[in-house]
Design an enzyme around this catalytic site. Sequence first.
Site, mmCIF file in Angstrom:
data_model
loop_
_atom_site.group_PDB
_atom_site.id
_atom_site.type_symbol
_atom_site.label_atom_id
_atom_site.label_comp_id
_atom_site.label_asym_id
_atom_site.label_seq_id
_atom_site.Cartn_x
_atom_site.Cartn_y
_atom_site.Cartn_z
ATOM 1 N N LYS A 1 0.849 -1.195 0.000
ATOM 2 C CA LYS A 1 0.000 0.000 0.000
ATOM 3 C C LYS A 1 0.881 1.240 0.000
ATOM 4 O O LYS A 1 1.934 1.266 0.653
ATOM 5 C CB LYS A 1 -0.907 0.000 1.224
ATOM 6 C CG LYS A 1 -1.888 -1.172 1.269
ATOM 7 C CD LYS A 1 -2.925 -1.100 0.161
ATOM 8 C CE LYS A 1 -3.870 -2.296 0.211
ATOM 9 N NZ LYS A 1 -4.912 -2.218 -0.839
ATOM 10 N N ASP B 1 -0.451 0.109 -4.370
ATOM 11 C CA ASP B 1 -1.893 0.369 -4.385
ATOM 12 C C ASP B 1 -2.187 1.604 -3.536
ATOM 13 O O ASP B 1 -1.868 1.632 -2.347
ATOM 14 C CB ASP B 1 -2.624 -0.852 -3.800
ATOM 15 C CG ASP B 1 -4.144 -0.731 -3.886
ATOM 16 O OD1 ASP B 1 -4.643 0.298 -4.388
ATOM 17 O OD2 ASP B 1 -4.819 -1.691 -3.449
ATOM 18 N N GLU C 1 -1.764 0.662 -8.664
ATOM 19 C CA GLU C 1 -3.194 0.318 -8.571
ATOM 20 C C GLU C 1 -4.023 1.451 -7.977
ATOM 21 O O GLU C 1 -3.621 2.055 -6.971
ATOM 22 C CB GLU C 1 -3.308 -0.943 -7.707
ATOM 23 C CG GLU C 1 -4.724 -1.412 -7.416
ATOM 24 C CD GLU C 1 -4.702 -2.770 -6.704
ATOM 25 O OE1 GLU C 1 -3.799 -3.587 -6.987
ATOM 26 O OE2 GLU C 1 -5.576 -3.006 -5.861
ATOM 27 N N GLU D 1 -11.272 -2.713 -9.158
ATOM 28 C CA GLU D 1 -11.989 -3.217 -7.988
ATOM 29 C C GLU D 1 -13.169 -2.333 -7.616
ATOM 30 O O GLU D 1 -14.056 -2.789 -6.903
ATOM 31 C CB GLU D 1 -11.039 -3.374 -6.797
ATOM 32 C CG GLU D 1 -10.571 -2.075 -6.170
ATOM 33 C CD GLU D 1 -9.637 -2.313 -4.984
ATOM 34 O OE1 GLU D 1 -8.481 -2.677 -5.222
ATOM 35 O OE2 GLU D 1 -10.066 -2.139 -3.840
ATOM 36 N N ASP E 1 -13.733 -7.352 -10.021
ATOM 37 C CA ASP E 1 -14.151 -8.081 -8.818
ATOM 38 C C ASP E 1 -15.508 -8.707 -9.129
ATOM 39 O O ASP E 1 -16.465 -8.001 -9.459
ATOM 40 C CB ASP E 1 -14.233 -7.068 -7.666
ATOM 41 C CG ASP E 1 -14.697 -7.675 -6.352
ATOM 42 O OD1 ASP E 1 -15.691 -8.433 -6.361
ATOM 43 O OD2 ASP E 1 -14.090 -7.352 -5.307
ATOM 44 N N HIS F 1 -9.547 -8.501 -8.122
ATOM 45 C CA HIS F 1 -9.452 -7.995 -6.753
ATOM 46 C C HIS F 1 -10.062 -8.970 -5.749
ATOM 47 O O HIS F 1 -11.212 -9.397 -5.911
ATOM 48 C CB HIS F 1 -10.224 -6.663 -6.678
ATOM 49 C CG HIS F 1 -10.465 -6.154 -5.286
ATOM 50 N ND1 HIS F 1 -11.715 -6.142 -4.687
ATOM 51 C CD2 HIS F 1 -9.606 -5.660 -4.369
ATOM 52 C CE1 HIS F 1 -11.613 -5.635 -3.473
ATOM 53 N NE2 HIS F 1 -10.356 -5.338 -3.240
HETATM 54 MG MG MG Z 1 -6.702 -2.417 -4.316
#
Ligand code: MG
Length: 362
Positions: free
Chosen positions: A168, A197, A223, A249, A272, A299
Site C-alpha cells: 500500500k 496500491d 493500482e 476493484e 471483482d 481484486h
Molecule cells: Mg486495491
Amino acid sequence: MTIITAATVSLVDLEVETVRTDAVQSFVKQETIFVAISTSEGLEGTGYSYTIGTGGLSVVALLRESLLPMLLGRDSRDVEAIWRTVHDTTHATTVGAITSLALAAIDTALWDLKCLRAEQPLWRMAGGYRNSVPLYDTEGGWLQLTEDELVAGALKSRSNGWGGVKLKVGKPTVVEDASRLRAVRDAVGPDFDIMVDANQSMTSAEAIRRAAAFADVDLTWFEEPLPADDVSGHARLAQSTSIPIAVGESIYSIGQFRDYLQRDAAHVIQTDVARIGGITPWLKVAHMAEAFNVVVCPHFLMEIHVSLVAAIPNGRYVEYIPQLRAITNDEIRIVDGRALAPETPGLGISWNLDSIDDRRVA
Ligand code: MG
C-alpha cells in the site's frame, strides 16, 4: 426440471483475518451475502457476494424484497436472461454498488447450479484455460505495517515461491512511500514483482509526482491511484509514466471498463466478481480486456477468482487474501507459488454450513 422453486438470502458477518488498512479505509468485517437457489430437479446452487463492512443489510433487503421473488418459475439455465431481467427491473438503481452486489449473489448461484448440473468445475465451465494460476501476496503490504515488517513479509512471500507482493502507498510524504518501496526492492532483488496500491487516494498531479518518485523501484503496476470515476486522470497519468496502471476493484459496469481500455488508461484489469455483478459480466470484461491485449488480475475473493483466472487466457495473477477460512471446510491448494483451481463440480468452495449458521446475522 430446471425451474427455480425457491430462492433465499442470508447475511453472515466474518471478522477480518488480519488488520488491513490502506490510504483511505480499514477492512472492518466481511459482510457475506449468500443466495441459495433451488430447482425442480432437486439441485441447490449457492452464490455469494460481500462488502467490507457497510451496506450488507441493504443488499439483503433488495434481494429479499425485490429481486429473489422474480426468479421463481424461471428456468435456471437462462443465466443471461435472468441477469438482464434483474438488471432492467432495477434500472433506477443501476449502475450502482448495492444492485451489482445483489446481482452477483444471484448470478454466482446460477453458475453454481450450471456447474453442478454438468458435474464440471467452474474453471472448465467458464472457459477452461489452465488448472493453476500464479499468486501474489497482499497480506504483507498493508499501510499500517512498518518498513521492517514490509521487508520481512516480502522475503517470506518470495521464499514461498510466489511471484510478487503488493504494498500500500499513500503515506503523508513521498519520501516515506519511496523509502518503503526501496527497502523492499533492495531486500528481494530485481527478479520479483512489486505492485503498489493507493486505493484512489490521490489527485492526478500527486499520482504523477509519486509515480516519478517510484520509477527506479521497477513496479509491476500502480493500482487505483485516483478515484475510479476519473478516467481522464488515469489516462493523463498513464501517458506520464512507464509504470502500468491497474484499475477495476471499484468499477461496477462493463461500459466503464470499455472507457478505460479505449483510452489506454488501464493496463491491468482487476474486475471483482461481486462488484461487477457476477460471473456473467466478469467474463465479458475479461474477454474485452483480451481484445485490448490487457491482463486480468482480479481484486480479492481469491476462493472464486482462482477458477475464473484459470478459465481465461489473459489471467495473470490471483491476489492472496484468505478471508473465508472461518466458514469453509478447506482452503485453496497452493503448489510452488501457484493456486490450483478446484476440480470439484460447482464454484469449488466447500462451505461449512454449521459455521455459516453460527455467524448468520440476517
Ligand atoms: Mg486495491
